[in-house]
Structure formats: C-alpha cells, structure tokens
Design an enzyme around this catalytic site. Structure first.
Site, short mmCIF file in Angstrom:
data_model
loop_
_atom_site.label_atom_id
_atom_site.label_comp_id
_atom_site.label_asym_id
_atom_site.label_seq_id
_atom_site.Cartn_x
_atom_site.Cartn_y
_atom_site.Cartn_z
N LYS A 53 0.84 -1.21 0.00
CA LYS A 53 0.00 0.00 0.00
C LYS A 53 0.88 1.25 0.00
O LYS A 53 0.64 2.20 -0.75
CB LYS A 53 -0.91 0.01 1.24
CG LYS A 53 -2.10 -0.91 1.12
CD LYS A 53 -2.83 -1.10 2.44
CE LYS A 53 -3.90 -2.18 2.30
NZ LYS A 53 -4.49 -2.61 3.56
N GLN A 97 -4.78 -1.23 9.75
CA GLN A 97 -4.70 -2.57 9.15
C GLN A 97 -5.32 -3.60 10.10
O GLN A 97 -4.97 -3.67 11.27
CB GLN A 97 -3.23 -2.91 8.87
CG GLN A 97 -3.02 -4.24 8.17
CD GLN A 97 -3.59 -4.27 6.75
OE1 GLN A 97 -3.42 -3.32 5.99
NE2 GLN A 97 -4.27 -5.34 6.41
N ASP A 120 -11.24 3.15 4.40
CA ASP A 120 -11.69 1.75 4.30
C ASP A 120 -13.22 1.68 4.26
O ASP A 120 -13.79 0.64 3.90
CB ASP A 120 -11.21 0.95 5.52
CG ASP A 120 -10.07 0.00 5.16
OD1 ASP A 120 -9.90 -0.29 3.96
OD2 ASP A 120 -9.38 -0.46 6.09
#
Ligand code: NDP
Length: 299
Positions: A53, A97, A120
């Site tokens: 990422k 994460q 997200d």
C-alpha cells in the site's frame, strides 16, 4: 469460454486516474493527498499489505505515512494516535490494518477514525450513509468489484445479483452497491438453503466466502458474470516442495466454461482493492478541501 476480466490492467487505469488528479491537486491547489496506515503488531501478511500500500501510494504521487506500533500497544495509545491523525491536516485518509491483536477492540478503533478520513469505509457513519444512498466512503473491495462490473456491462439495472457471503467488509456493502445500481439482490451465507439453485439464477454472481473453489461451473447461469473475491492459499507441490499458490472461491476451470465473464485469482479483484484505497484517499482529499472530485472513482 468466458471473457477474463483483468483486474490488474483495470487497477492500473484507476491508479493512473488517481495520479492525474494528484498532479492537479498539487499544481492548482498546492495540496498533496496523504494516507496514514497504522499497523499494530508483527502479522507477516499484514506487513506485506502495508508495504505494498505504501509503495503504490508514493507511486501515484501521494504522501504515505506509516505508523508501526508494538503488538502490546494499549487501546488508549492507539486511540491517541488516531486522534492525532484525525486532526492532522496533512492526513486525508486513515487506514488501520486489520486484524488487530486480540486485546484491542476493532469496532471501537474503527469508529474512532474521523468518518471523512475513513478510507476503508468501515466506520458506522459510512455504513449508514451507504445504506441510505448518501455520499460516503465506500469499502475498497466491493467498490473495486462495482467498477469492474460497470466497466464490463455499462448499466447493471434490472440484473439479478447474488452475493455469497455477508461480511461487513465485503458481502454486505457489495449487496448495497449492487442495489444502488438497481440490481435485484440476494445475499447468501452459510445457512442459505439450496444455494446452488440460487446462484444459477444470478446474472451477476459475487463470491466472497473464503472457501477454496466452492462454486462450481454447474452453479453458474450460462453467460453470467462472476466476480471472485476469495483469496485462498493452497499447497502447490507441482511448483516444488513447500510451494503454495492462490485460488479463489470459484472453481475457475469449470466456471469459465459456462460464465460469460469471470475475474481470475490472482489478478482479478485483489489489485482493485488497493487501487480503490488510493481512489478513496484522493476523493477524501478533494472533499476535505472543497475541490471537485474525480469522476468514476467512487460509487
Ligand atoms: P468472512 O469470513 O468475514 O465471511 C465469509 C462469509 O462467507 C460469511 O458470511 C459466511 O457465512 C459465508 N460462508 C462461509 N461458508 C459458506 C458456505 N459454505 N456457503 C455459503 N456461505 C458461506 O470473509 P470476508 O468477507 O472477509 O472474505 C471473504 C473472502 O474474500 C476471503 O477469501 C478473503 O480472503 C477474501 N477477501 C479478498 C479481498 C481482496 O482484496 N480480493 C479483500 C477482502 C477479503 P456466515 O455469515 O453464515 O458465517
């Protein structure tokens, strides 16, 4: 034989669009979008995701801020970091994460992220906004699936869509997005009766289960479009001792005999997920600064 929907190629075009918009944000507005990624602990798979990422974030011209915390980081310290990132004007997107170590409350942590920076799309406000058809941050994997479907079909209106899997991160938001595009949507899960017959009725079949090659060719309506979200690592002795390879939730060989179009694993949905994370970050940056959003990078 089914058309192979190449997520790798499409994801590259999404990243190009993001990069073009980043150039414009820098030159016209003096703003560089920034994505902060928080990794707690040493999970090797998570570390790989975070690294890739970060690399792709920099490649599209954005700032990448990585925060690596010890496994035993307290909830209070993690929340304090999120608080700092929430108020940092250089940070436009925050991603924590998952999974987090067991002693941390994932829901509490995710809901501590400012909704407008929640790239997200897991914050309860964004879930509610998506569910009511309002402008939101859309979860990356389902957004990537939607982009592939729109690119392949143009309009999805009136199509029968079956989503297998009802998780908060894939199945449920996928169903909302398909409903938003006027599909008739059914969600299947582990208690669904006669799932094969249900799947055979689908013009669009999205598999997000986590069970290797569960969906066979004879579950698929001839000509249907199949989106395989599953990522399952299996032994691959043919590649050498101890080697592994990835397969999806769909039995690709038999499914591609029947389907009209299908995403492969790897190289289908996977690359779209990170591309959509970058797309969400540039969208969040535009919204934060009152700048026109790029077209085609969100739902
Ligand atoms: P979850 O484990 O959270 O959810 C799995 C869903 O599948 C559940 O709703 C479960 O039903 C359902 N299910 C399990 N067994 C069956 C069965 N036999 N028949 C029908 N439904 C079943 O998984 P995720 O949604 O997080 O992920 C799904 C897959 O997608 C995984 O392989 C994951 O690795 C992959 N993934 C890929 C991403 C990408 O970028 N390509 C991103 C995210 C995930 P129930 O609720 O009843 O238990």
């Amino acid at each position: 034989m089914a058309t192979r929907i190449d997520g790798k190629v499409f994801a590259a075009t999404v990243r190009d669009k993001v990069a073009t918009h980043v150039v414009r944000l820098k030159s016209d507005h003096g703003i560089t979008p920034g994505l902060a990624v928080v990794l707690v602990g040493e999970d090797p798979a998570s570390a790989v995701y975070v690294r890739s990422k970060g690399k792709l974030t920099v490649e599209v011209g954005m700032n990448s801020m990585e925060h690596k915390l010890d496994t035993d980081t307290s909830q209070a310290d993690l929340l304090a970091l999120i608080d700092r990132l929430n108020t940092d004007p250089a940070v436009h997107g925050i991603l924590v994460q998952l999974p987090l170590p067991d002693h941390l409350d994932e829901d509490l942590v995710i809901n501590a992220i400012a909704p407008e920076k929640d790239v997200d799309g897991f914050h309860i406000s964004n879930v509610g906004l998506l569910g009511t058809g309002q402008k939101s941050m859309v979860p990356c994997t389902p957004l990537g699936c939607l982009m592939l479907l729109r690119d392949h079909h143009g309009s999805l209106s009136g199509m029968n869509a079956v989503v297998v899997g009802r998780s908060n991160i894939v199945g449920k938001p996928m169903a909302q997005l398909l409903l938003g595009d006027s599909c008739t949507v059914t969600i299947a899960h582990s208690r669904t009766k006669d799932i094969e017959a249900l799947c055979r009725n689908a013009d669009i079949l999205v598999a997000a289960v986590g069970r290797r090659e569960m969906i066979k060719g004879d579950w698929i309506k001839p000509g249907a479009t199949v989106i395989d979200v599953g990522i399952n690592r299996i032994d691959a002795p043919e590649k050498g001792e101890g080697k592994t390879r990835l397969v999806g939730d769909v039995d690709f060989a038999s499914a591609s005999e029947v389907a009209g179009a299908i995403t492969p694993v790897p190289g289908g949905v996977g690359p779209m997920t990170i591309a959509c994370l970058l797309a969400n970050t540039v969208t969040a940056c535009c919204r934060a600064n009152g700048v026109e959003e790029p077209v085609g990078l969100t739902a």
